[in-house]
Scaffold this active site. Sequence first.
Site, short mmCIF file in Angstrom:
data_model
loop_
_atom_site.label_atom_id
_atom_site.label_comp_id
_atom_site.label_asym_id
_atom_site.label_seq_id
_atom_site.Cartn_x
_atom_site.Cartn_y
_atom_site.Cartn_z
N ARG A 1 36.53 45.40 20.32
CA ARG A 1 35.83 46.62 20.73
C ARG A 1 36.74 47.84 20.67
O ARG A 1 36.30 48.96 20.41
CB ARG A 1 35.24 46.41 22.14
CG ARG A 1 36.26 46.16 23.21
CD ARG A 1 35.67 45.50 24.46
NE ARG A 1 35.41 44.06 24.27
CZ ARG A 1 34.89 43.28 25.21
NH1 ARG A 1 34.56 43.77 26.39
NH2 ARG A 1 34.67 42.01 24.97
N LYS B 1 46.03 33.79 23.90
CA LYS B 1 45.06 32.68 23.84
C LYS B 1 45.78 31.34 23.96
O LYS B 1 46.95 31.24 23.60
CB LYS B 1 44.33 32.72 22.49
CG LYS B 1 43.32 33.83 22.33
CD LYS B 1 42.62 33.72 20.99
CE LYS B 1 41.59 34.83 20.78
NZ LYS B 1 40.49 34.80 21.75
N1 BES Z 1 37.87 37.17 18.50
C1 BES Z 1 37.53 36.84 19.84
C2 BES Z 1 36.13 36.24 19.96
C3 BES Z 1 35.92 34.91 19.28
C4 BES Z 1 36.09 33.74 19.99
C5 BES Z 1 35.51 34.84 17.99
C6 BES Z 1 35.89 32.53 19.39
C7 BES Z 1 35.30 33.62 17.38
C8 BES Z 1 35.48 32.46 18.08
C9 BES Z 1 37.60 38.09 20.71
O1 BES Z 1 38.57 39.01 20.33
C10 BES Z 1 37.92 37.66 22.08
O2 BES Z 1 39.00 37.16 22.28
N2 BES Z 1 36.99 37.85 23.02
C11 BES Z 1 37.18 37.47 24.36
C12 BES Z 1 36.69 38.60 25.23
C13 BES Z 1 37.05 38.47 26.68
C14 BES Z 1 38.54 38.59 26.87
C15 BES Z 1 36.33 39.54 27.46
C16 BES Z 1 36.35 36.22 24.62
O3 BES Z 1 35.27 36.09 24.06
O4 BES Z 1 36.85 35.36 25.33
MN MN Z 2 40.45 38.61 21.19
#
Ligand code: BES
Ligand code: MN
Length: 500
Positions: free
Chosen positions: A352, A278
């Site tokens: 997931r 990230k």
């Molecule tokens: N934990 C994150 C989602 C999230 C984002 C929670 C912001 C709270 C605040 C999750 O693991 C994630 O990174 N999801 C990705 C999925 C994508 C790579 C398909 C996302 O939402 O960008």
């Molecule tokens: Mn994530």
Amino acid sequence: MKITFSNPAQPTKGIAVVFSAERGKWSDSAAKLDTKLKGALKRAAKASRFEGKRGQTMTVLAPTGSNLERVLCVGVGKPGDMTFENMTELGGKVFAALKGAGTAAAVCADAFDKSSLKAADVAAAISYGALLRAYKFEKYKGKEKQSKDPVIGSMAVHCQGAPAAKSRYAKLAKIADGVYFTRDLVSEPPNILYPAEFAKRLKRDLTKLGVKVTIMGEAQMRKLGMGSLLSVGDGSARESQMVVMEYNGLPAAKKKGSQPISFIGKGVCFDTGGISLKPAGGMEDMKWDMGGAGVVSGLMKALAGRKAKCHVIGAVGLVENMPDGNATRPGDIVESMSGQTIEILNTDAEGRLVLCDVLHYVNEKYKPQFMVDLATLTGAIIIALGAERAGLFSNNDKLSERLFDAGEAMNERIWRFPLGKEYDKDLDTDAADMRNIGGGRGAGSITAAQFLQRFVGDTPWAHLDIAGVTWSKKDSAVVPRGGTAFGVRMLDRFVADHYE
Ligand code: BES
Ligand code: MN
Ligand code: ZN
């Protein structure tokens, strides 16, 4: 916060809190106090246009001759519209108005004509709301930097039927214990609350309440074949854990062979994204990526604490998503416990991967009546719903309706999204049974839910995507900013309404 209940009495020192309904319909104790203060309250109301609308407040300095410091007047709105829940919200606002006051507060709770709430109900609701709002997480602040609120230390509540108010409040305080537990877990920094520490706290705090807590480490999960969950923790120095909590409060005659209900939580103690790293900005928020697991834990605490008559399984997958030489690479293929293989194309879509193995395990081992999972699963749900509602995805209309209704009742609201084959096929890939992300940029929260659905079989299942509601930057009535514990009160209500 310590709250005491006693029979109606006129406060003589500190701050008095009294109520008024709309159009100047003061409560009995407010009217009596006003007489004592020679009409000071009514005069002030007129001058400052305090009309008793719900949530409206007015502070009146006590006139000379009174030992009171001041009077906080609070509007309850139309008596016919008063509900236990909106009086709870009002309690949160009362607390906020008293915060920092520096003096003891006495609350005079009354019944109103044309309201179905008794004085004891009003007293319990106001107190419960104040308790929910009084939460703070200051354990890492120096003593001199911590907030000092004497009011908050204790509140005296006066009402008709004080013993009834006290016992109703005692039950609600057990639910608040669950809310506080969740908020603590969510607020802890990720260097302190890593998977094994999380598991240890569950064992320590829930065993006391009669919950059977089973902790599984990596060796055991490997034996079970949880290749998907385990792949997420591969880059972390901290060991992944799965914790299963079982509470059975059914009467002895019904205990044997009962089919439990179940709640499953995503517990990513920190989510760097892994090799699909990230960006730095805001990454600290990912300490609360264990919010789903936090809610399941707090719910178990609430249910066991109030001795709910139900049989419930809570299961959480606890991992840390880090990049290192052992970390999962984009392109890796893993085998889940269900036997289905997954091509991991983005290591940041890790929630997931954790949930699918826990869902499969719970389904197979406990054959539950239903499974409800909670997860801070996608950023896309924040785009869709903001911080106002959580996303609901389900294969079952009845379950969805029950959850939706509980959310409306407790003001922890959710909104249902569609599922379907057209979305599901976006997860197909040439290399394995599925990939862990969709192909395009759209409907990210739905494809995430579709992924989970591939692991639940025919069991009634609902998924709550709580990414937008788990942490709040601003205070609201019963939720101070920070970890919200969104879901605990709603699911407690859902269980109480249908499974006890
Ligand atoms: N934990 C994150 C989602 C999230 C984002 C929670 C912001 C709270 C605040 C999750 O693991 C994630 O990174 N999801 C990705 C999925 C994508 C790579 C398909 C996302 O939402 O960008
Ligand atoms: Mn994530
Ligand atoms: Zn995550």
